[in-house]
Design a protein around this motif. Sequence first.
Motif, mmCIF file in Angstrom:
data_model
loop_
_atom_site.group_PDB
_atom_site.id
_atom_site.type_symbol
_atom_site.label_atom_id
_atom_site.label_comp_id
_atom_site.label_asym_id
_atom_site.label_seq_id
_atom_site.Cartn_x
_atom_site.Cartn_y
_atom_site.Cartn_z
ATOM 1 N N LYS A 119 45.604 33.800 30.726
ATOM 2 C CA LYS A 119 46.456 32.639 30.458
ATOM 3 C C LYS A 119 47.524 32.343 30.483
ATOM 4 O O LYS A 119 48.536 31.465 30.147
ATOM 5 C CB LYS A 119 45.503 31.080 30.304
ATOM 6 C CG LYS A 119 44.391 30.983 31.195
ATOM 7 C CD LYS A 119 43.251 29.271 30.171
ATOM 8 C CE LYS A 119 42.254 29.096 31.598
ATOM 9 N NZ LYS A 119 41.319 28.072 31.123
ATOM 10 N N ASN A 120 47.557 32.507 29.208
ATOM 11 C CA ASN A 120 48.822 32.713 28.735
ATOM 12 C C ASN A 120 49.694 34.131 27.990
ATOM 13 O O ASN A 120 50.385 34.736 27.806
ATOM 14 C CB ASN A 120 48.053 32.668 27.162
ATOM 15 C CG ASN A 120 48.111 31.059 26.734
ATOM 16 O OD1 ASN A 120 48.411 30.743 26.709
ATOM 17 N ND2 ASN A 120 47.093 31.359 26.394
ATOM 18 N N LYS A 121 49.587 35.290 30.157
ATOM 19 C CA LYS A 121 50.064 36.249 30.112
ATOM 20 C C LYS A 121 51.438 36.069 30.075
ATOM 21 O O LYS A 121 52.682 36.937 29.695
ATOM 22 C CB LYS A 121 49.118 37.429 31.332
ATOM 23 C CG LYS A 121 49.495 36.476 32.378
ATOM 24 C CD LYS A 121 48.753 37.664 33.188
ATOM 25 C CE LYS A 121 49.026 36.155 34.078
ATOM 26 N NZ LYS A 121 48.944 37.387 35.991
ATOM 27 N N ASP A 122 52.479 34.759 30.652
ATOM 28 C CA ASP A 122 53.671 34.935 30.551
ATOM 29 C C ASP A 122 54.474 34.301 29.577
ATOM 30 O O ASP A 122 55.768 33.788 29.496
ATOM 31 C CB ASP A 122 53.622 34.005 31.167
ATOM 32 C CG ASP A 122 53.292 34.768 33.603
ATOM 33 O OD1 ASP A 122 53.183 35.569 33.033
ATOM 34 O OD2 ASP A 122 52.779 34.259 34.174
ATOM 35 N N ILE A 123 53.981 34.344 28.481
ATOM 36 C CA ILE A 123 53.787 33.906 26.907
ATOM 37 C C ILE A 123 55.347 34.938 26.166
ATOM 38 O O ILE A 123 55.115 36.310 26.150
ATOM 39 C CB ILE A 123 53.294 32.977 26.241
ATOM 40 C CG1 ILE A 123 52.042 32.482 26.559
ATOM 41 C CG2 ILE A 123 53.575 32.752 24.667
ATOM 42 C CD1 ILE A 123 53.300 31.268 27.620
#
Length: 295
Positions: A205-209
């Motif tokens: 869910k947070n790989k694009d942060i």
Amino acid sequence: MASALINNASQIYFDSVFGMENECMVKMFEDLESSGLKGFLGCSSAIYEAALVEFFQNASVRDDKVVGTVQGKSVEFTEKVFAGTFELPTEGLTDMSDVPKDLVFDAQIAFSYDVTVKAGSFDAVTHERFLMMSAIHGGVKVNWGRLLFNIFKDMVTPTTKQAKGYVVQICILLKGAPDLDLGESKDFPPLKILTAMTVGTYVAKNKDITVDVDEPAGDEPVVKKKASSKRRPAPAVGEPVSKKKRTTAGRAAPTEKGLAMVPMVQDVEPLSTIPVPTPKAPKRRAPKRKLILPT
């Protein structure tokens, strides 16, 4: 009240997370194990809500010990008992400000590029907690028995308003207290336990942060979210560009009949001003009289 206490708690299922394919996440959990925190973070226990709530309602700090009353019986926990129960190290740093600055900088880089972090999560991480993370990442020996026990004392001190996150650990301590009947128990929420599945979902869910550490404002990196562009894609070469039709509100559009061609007059003469005579008032005529002669 018990649900509010559980919201601030989490546990780690180390045997599960060690089997992850994400090497960076596995390395992070290995560092936690090497630091001596596995017995504290990896313990599993049932939750005794009634005893837990009663303990926090009556607990306080006295003579450097945490004391409380449960079921009318007095309980107390010392630093030695606390550290021994969870097999915590009792040697090393006791003040996080002594963590070398170079290790703090290295931790910033590591957590910025190697570990997926949720946007805004560093806003809730205090400076002291980040120093703890830096010490774990750098392999510094820390007296976790004293440090964690001091946090425990803050939890039962009303003026500090410390988040009460030791629910599992306190239940284990109460379970070891003599002459206590803790009653019915409930399982610790599965979603609060870090496993390969829960951690993998978090990473997905947070790989694009992304995290910007070029100019950090303090000792913690600043987390930024990638902004999605709202521009429309340019049309391909040779593709006709459609234009929007402008609509007119109000009068109906003129018909073809109304748009008939009207011939224009050539050599238009200038208009001259013609005086208009003022009409005279009409004369009033008296009615005619007839002359009547006598007979």
